[in-house]
Design a protein around this motif. Structure first.
Motif, short mmCIF file in Angstrom:
data_model
loop_
_atom_site.label_atom_id
_atom_site.label_comp_id
_atom_site.label_asym_id
_atom_site.label_seq_id
_atom_site.Cartn_x
_atom_site.Cartn_y
_atom_site.Cartn_z
N LEU A 144 -8.17 -5.61 12.16
CA LEU A 144 -7.35 -4.44 12.45
C LEU A 144 -7.46 -3.51 11.25
O LEU A 144 -6.91 -3.79 10.18
N GLN A 145 -8.20 -2.43 11.44
CA GLN A 145 -8.32 -1.40 10.41
C GLN A 145 -7.15 -0.44 10.56
O GLN A 145 -6.98 0.15 11.63
N MET A 146 -6.38 -0.30 9.50
CA MET A 146 -5.18 0.54 9.57
C MET A 146 -5.31 1.68 8.56
O MET A 146 -5.45 1.43 7.35
N VAL A 172 0.85 -1.19 0.00
CA VAL A 172 0.00 0.00 0.00
C VAL A 172 0.89 1.24 0.00
O VAL A 172 2.01 1.21 0.55
N GLN A 173 0.41 2.29 -0.60
CA GLN A 173 1.17 3.54 -0.61
C GLN A 173 1.04 4.28 0.71
O GLN A 173 0.03 4.11 1.42
N VAL A 197 2.78 -6.72 5.51
CA VAL A 197 2.29 -5.39 5.13
C VAL A 197 3.50 -4.56 4.70
O VAL A 197 4.47 -4.45 5.46
N THR A 198 3.43 -4.02 3.51
CA THR A 198 4.51 -3.18 3.01
C THR A 198 3.93 -1.83 2.62
O THR A 198 3.00 -1.76 1.80
N PRO A 222 5.54 4.36 6.01
CA PRO A 222 6.57 3.35 5.71
C PRO A 222 7.04 2.59 6.95
O PRO A 222 7.35 1.40 6.86
N LYS A 223 7.06 3.24 8.10
CA LYS A 223 7.52 2.55 9.31
C LYS A 223 6.51 1.52 9.81
O LYS A 223 6.79 0.77 10.74
N ASP A 224 5.32 1.48 9.22
CA ASP A 224 4.35 0.44 9.56
C ASP A 224 4.64 -0.88 8.83
O ASP A 224 3.96 -1.88 9.07
N THR A 225 5.62 -0.86 7.96
CA THR A 225 5.98 -2.08 7.23
C THR A 225 6.45 -3.17 8.18
O THR A 225 7.20 -2.91 9.11
N GLY A 226 5.98 -4.39 7.93
CA GLY A 226 6.38 -5.51 8.76
C GLY A 226 5.43 -6.68 8.58
O GLY A 226 4.50 -6.63 7.77
N VAL A 227 5.69 -7.72 9.34
CA VAL A 227 4.79 -8.87 9.37
C VAL A 227 3.86 -8.70 10.56
O VAL A 227 4.32 -8.47 11.68
#
Length: 114
Positions: free
Chosen positions: A80-82, A12-13, A110-111, A87-92
């Motif tokens: 989980l609605q995000m 996601v952007q 999530v990237t 970019p710092k939310d990137t992770g598993v």
């Protein structure tokens, strides 16, 4: 056998939104709390949000104004609605069932990138 299956991750952007799902089977879902966690590359897994059987929620400071946790007891699923992703939310992203024994799902990637 308790199983948790996460879904909904993807690319996601920045500024975009995603909704993750955690389908729980084999546990006492009606009474157990369920939480979401994430693990960024090279970092320890961190807590994001938790919801109790009564619907009480709690969030990590890093996400409390952007993420919303909810549960559908009829579907044994926690979401989980995000929003406003960075970019710092990137992770598993992992969900966790808090029973007499804690169980984890396999995670969903999530990237956040342009």
């Amino acid at each position: 056998q308790v199983q948790l299956v996460e879904s909904g991750g993807g690319l996601v952007q920045p500024g975009g939104s995603l909704r993750l799902s955690c389908a729980v089977s084999g546990s006492r879902f009606s009474i157990n709390a369920v939480s979401w966690h994430r693990q960024a590359p090279g970092k320890q897994r961190e807590f994001l949000a938790v919801i109790t059987s009564r619907g009480t929620t709690n969030y990590a400071d890093a996400v409390k104004d952007r993420f919303t946790i909810s549960r559908d007891s009829a579907k044994n699923t926690v979401y989980l609605q995000m929003n406003s992703l960075k970019p710092k939310d990137t992770g598993v992203y992992y969900c966790r069932d808090h029973g007499a024994v804690d169980y984890w799902g396999q995670g969903t990637q999530v990237t956040v990138s342009s």
